[in-house]
Enzyme design. Structure first.
Site, PDB file in Angstrom:
ATOM      1  N   SER A  42     -28.568   8.688 -27.846  1.00  0.00           N
ATOM      2  CA  SER A  42     -27.366   7.872 -27.953  1.00  0.00           C
ATOM      3  C   SER A  42     -27.150   6.630 -27.827  1.00  0.00           C
ATOM      4  O   SER A  42     -27.452   6.328 -29.145  1.00  0.00           O
ATOM      5  CB  SER A  42     -26.444   7.804 -26.821  1.00  0.00           C
ATOM      6  OG  SER A  42     -25.153   8.107 -26.312  1.00  0.00           O
ATOM      7  N   HIS A  43     -26.605   5.841 -27.199  1.00  0.00           N
ATOM      8  CA  HIS A  43     -26.078   4.528 -27.668  1.00  0.00           C
ATOM      9  C   HIS A  43     -26.664   2.869 -27.618  1.00  0.00           C
ATOM     10  O   HIS A  43     -26.646   2.320 -27.657  1.00  0.00           O
ATOM     11  CB  HIS A  43     -25.027   4.057 -26.671  1.00  0.00           C
ATOM     12  CG  HIS A  43     -24.945   4.469 -25.277  1.00  0.00           C
ATOM     13  ND1 HIS A  43     -25.180   5.527 -24.427  1.00  0.00           N
ATOM     14  CD2 HIS A  43     -25.269   3.458 -23.977  1.00  0.00           C
ATOM     15  CE1 HIS A  43     -25.618   5.162 -23.312  1.00  0.00           C
ATOM     16  NE2 HIS A  43     -25.248   4.176 -23.149  1.00  0.00           N
ATOM     17  N   ASP A  45     -21.236   5.150 -31.572  1.00  0.00           N
ATOM     18  CA  ASP A  45     -22.626   4.890 -31.673  1.00  0.00           C
ATOM     19  C   ASP A  45     -23.761   5.576 -32.001  1.00  0.00           C
ATOM     20  O   ASP A  45     -23.748   6.130 -33.319  1.00  0.00           O
ATOM     21  CB  ASP A  45     -22.251   5.338 -29.715  1.00  0.00           C
ATOM     22  CG  ASP A  45     -22.326   7.011 -30.112  1.00  0.00           C
ATOM     23  OD1 ASP A  45     -21.865   7.339 -30.806  1.00  0.00           O
ATOM     24  OD2 ASP A  45     -23.279   6.684 -28.518  1.00  0.00           O
ATOM     25  N   ASP A  54     -25.209   8.423 -31.701  1.00  0.00           N
ATOM     26  CA  ASP A  54     -24.880   9.901 -31.937  1.00  0.00           C
ATOM     27  C   ASP A  54     -24.112  10.267 -32.120  1.00  0.00           C
ATOM     28  O   ASP A  54     -23.659  12.210 -32.530  1.00  0.00           O
ATOM     29  CB  ASP A  54     -26.101  10.468 -31.119  1.00  0.00           C
ATOM     30  CG  ASP A  54     -25.545  11.019 -29.872  1.00  0.00           C
ATOM     31  OD1 ASP A  54     -24.253   9.453 -29.087  1.00  0.00           O
ATOM     32  OD2 ASP A  54     -25.322  11.721 -28.796  1.00  0.00           O
ATOM     33  N   ASP A 103     -20.975  10.100 -30.582  1.00  0.00           N
ATOM     34  CA  ASP A 103     -20.351  10.888 -29.628  1.00  0.00           C
ATOM     35  C   ASP A 103     -18.848   9.913 -28.383  1.00  0.00           C
ATOM     36  O   ASP A 103     -18.334  10.092 -28.088  1.00  0.00           O
ATOM     37  CB  ASP A 103     -20.800  11.943 -28.779  1.00  0.00           C
ATOM     38  CG  ASP A 103     -21.765  10.863 -27.544  1.00  0.00           C
ATOM     39  OD1 ASP A 103     -22.341   9.559 -27.895  1.00  0.00           O
ATOM     40  OD2 ASP A 103     -22.582  11.838 -26.362  1.00  0.00           O
ATOM     41  N   ARG A 104     -19.845   8.513 -29.247  1.00  0.00           N
ATOM     42  CA  ARG A 104     -18.317   7.690 -28.419  1.00  0.00           C
ATOM     43  C   ARG A 104     -17.875   6.737 -29.572  1.00  0.00           C
ATOM     44  O   ARG A 104     -17.742   7.451 -30.837  1.00  0.00           O
ATOM     45  CB  ARG A 104     -19.550   6.347 -27.848  1.00  0.00           C
ATOM     46  CG  ARG A 104     -20.373   6.613 -26.745  1.00  0.00           C
ATOM     47  CD  ARG A 104     -20.801   6.242 -25.625  1.00  0.00           C
ATOM     48  NE  ARG A 104     -21.796   6.718 -24.933  1.00  0.00           N
ATOM     49  CZ  ARG A 104     -22.074   6.036 -23.782  1.00  0.00           C
ATOM     50  NH1 ARG A 104     -21.393   5.323 -23.174  1.00  0.00           N
ATOM     51  NH2 ARG A 104     -22.799   7.108 -22.666  1.00  0.00           N
ATOM     52  N   LYS A 108     -18.724  15.657 -25.944  1.00  0.00           N
ATOM     53  CA  LYS A 108     -17.675  13.885 -26.661  1.00  0.00           C
ATOM     54  C   LYS A 108     -17.243  13.232 -28.300  1.00  0.00           C
ATOM     55  O   LYS A 108     -18.135  14.306 -28.307  1.00  0.00           O
ATOM     56  CB  LYS A 108     -17.440  12.323 -26.035  1.00  0.00           C
ATOM     57  CG  LYS A 108     -18.983  12.310 -25.490  1.00  0.00           C
ATOM     58  CD  LYS A 108     -19.317  10.921 -24.470  1.00  0.00           C
ATOM     59  CE  LYS A 108     -20.288  10.341 -24.354  1.00  0.00           C
ATOM     60  NZ  LYS A 108     -21.005  11.243 -23.177  1.00  0.00           N
TER      61      LYS A 108
END
Length: 542
Positions: free
Chosen positions: A112-113, A276, A278, A280-281, A375
């Site tokens: 992710s982030h 981010d 991947d 999703d943010r 998300k």
């Protein structure tokens, strides 16, 4: 030829809130990735001949682990694998592909982030057939299997060409390499008024989107520049890189400072956003106007009906417990339910599947809806653009109107990173030990009304999740929340969430730090953060 490989368990493969995340050097150990993938497959039933979606955010080790996953999927009996070209699939695009293809599930390779590179982070997450993260009963089974695994099965075959769109046979399994962007972009075009947004941009509206050298670059170029007609330099850092160009791909005011500085300049664009690692943010910034994730969720929920995909209204709104109560007031005015869940998108998935909620959000810069079960950063940006195109107001004006209607939740999150785990656990244990005695006591933040350790009963299946974060609630409606994050790869991260509500008739123009100063002092008094962590200041404030 299928090989059965003897192995021994690793004792650190329990998935967190979003899969298993470790340093690259950990995943690169012999058998480590294979053990975890086999533990996932061993915990599932009924996938023989079914479809598995595979892709990731392009970070270091992504391509190598995709080859392992494909060969193990073939050896374990999957009939088909769908892979994003080049190994690329944003997390929301993977969720959509799982749902659209009727896949059994998917393996999303991302941390992710978190930063990427040979000395940084990697992760694997299993998503179930609804497109969302595996629920706790599945992740618990994976964790249990990982502690006793003694072998894995893998196909002895050459690596698959994942750069050319088309089909190739891998043992008895068909691998289809697919365009990672097109289907997702089509979905977005079905939800939002692209014609109105195109007209807004053609009329001189300017925007900047920072992909942070991560997965959303190709998606952003296709949607913002090609389909919506924004200039070719609209997307910043648009090429996904294995080390994210040495960026830390977390869309906050620390790591997206380049975008923030641009949006605060005299000649700033009208609208700025970032996503981010991947995808999703999201980060939302208007010209000279930063929007907190909690406020963004509330504004999107209040205005969602302006977009075609949500014109019929919302079934409900869901937020994670640490997220501010701004969305609660929107739900009350709309006359729809508000659900307060533990942190982790999987909790929203049950509500979305049951048709009980339409829009969900977390203070950690994640918002989304029932279009997928993750998300979705670009979705949030497009909904903002749709609202701006219809209302013909600036971001700052929309925020001012919102606060004048609903009041303002002054809010911040303080992260204390890479704490020794025993120290972090001791801090939380000490807090929990005094919960029963806090009610009625006073500190710098005021008088404590109640204190508890948040527990959640899922209304869809009555499952209970306990120990989700310590809440200190004050008589004036303020609160301080303490919880340990499950998304780091080294040590522990203590997150302290600080919130103060001011009604529509109160002072809506305070600086956030000034508004929260008494509660920040109260958090230190309640938890002795410096004493346990040795840190005088948070690592990051968002």
């Amino acid at each position: 030829m299928i090989h059965t490989v003897a192995t021994t368990p690793f004792d650190d493969q329990k998935p967190g809130t979003s899969g298993l995340r470790k340093k690259v050097r950990v995943f690169a150990q012999p058998h480590y990735a294979e053990n975890f993938v086999q533990s996932v497959f061993d915990s599932l039933d009924g996938f023989a001949g079914q479809t598995l979606v595979v892709g990731g955010d392009g970070r270091y080790l992504n391509r190598e682990v995709i080859q392992i996953v494909l060969k193990m999927a073939a050896a374990n009996g999957f009939g088909r694998a769908l892979v994003g070209q080049g190994g690329i699939l944003s997390t929301p695009a993977a969720s959509h592909l799982i749902r659209a293809s009727g896949a059994f599930g998917g393996l999303v390779l991302s941390a992710s982030h978190n930063p990427g590179g040979p000395d940084e982070d990697f992760g694997i997450k299993y998503n179930i057939g609804n497109g969302g993260p595996a629920p706790e009963k599945v992740t618990d089974a994976i964790a249990a299997r990982s502690l006793v695994i003694d072998h894995y099965t893998i196909l002895d075959a050459a690596d698959v060409d994942i750069d050319t769109i088309g089909e190739i046979q891998l043992g008895d399994m068909t691998v289809e390499v697919v365009d990672p962007v097109a289907a997702y972009a089509d979905l977005m075009e079905s939800l939002f008024d692209f014609a109105a947004i195109r007209a807004q941009i053609a009329g001189g509206f300017t925007l900047a989107f920072d992909s942070m050298s991560a997965v959303t670059g190709p998606y952003a170029v296709e949607i913002f520049e090609r389909r919506l007609g924004a200039p070719q330099d609209t997307v910043m850092n648009g090429t996904p890189l294995p080390d994210f160009g040495h960026h830390h791909p977390d869309p906050n005011l620390v790591h997206a400072k380049e975008l923030y500085d641009r949006m605060m300049a005299p000649d700033a664009p009208d609208f700025g956003a970032a996503s981010d690692g991947d995808g999703d943010r999201n980060l939302i910034i208007g010209r000279h106007s930063y929007v907190t994730p909690s406020d963004s969720l509330a504004v999107l929920a209040a205005n969602a009906h302006l977009a075609p995909g949500y014109a019929a209204g919302l079934k409900g709104i869901a937020r994670s417990m640490p997220t501010s109560g701004a969305a609660d007031r929107v739900a009350e005015k709309l006359g729809v339910p508000l659900y307060e869940t533990p942190t982790g998108w999987k909790f929203f998935g049950n509500l979305l599947d049951a048709g009980m909620a339409t829009i969900c959000g977390e203070e950690s810069a994640g918002t989304g809806s029932d279009h997928v079960r993750e998300k979705d950063g670009i979705w949030a940006v497009l909904l903002w653009l749709n609202i701006l195109a219809v209302r013909q107001q600036s971001v700052a004006a929309i925020m001012a109107d919102h606060w004048a209607t609903y009041g303002r939740n002054y809010y911040a999150r303080h992260d204390y990173e890479a704490i020794a785990k025993d120290k972090a656990d001791a801090l939380m244990a000490a807090l929990r030990a005094k919960l029963d005695s806090l009610s009625g006591t006073a500190n710098s933040g005021g008088t404590v009304k109640a204190a508890d350790d948040f527990a959640y009963t899922d209304p869809t299946d009555q499952s209970v999740s306990r120990n989700q974060g310590v809440r200190i609630l004050f008589t004036d409606g303020s609160r301080v929340v303490f919880r340990l994050s499950g998304t780091g790869t080294e040590g522990a991260t203590l997150r302290v969430y600080i919130e103060r509500y001011v009604g529509p008739d109160g002072d809506l123009g305070l600086e956030t730090g000034d508004a929260l100063a008494p509660l920040i002092a109260a958090a230190q008094e309640l938890a002795d953060i410096t004493g346990y962590t040795g840190m005088d200041q948070p690592s990051v404030i968002t």
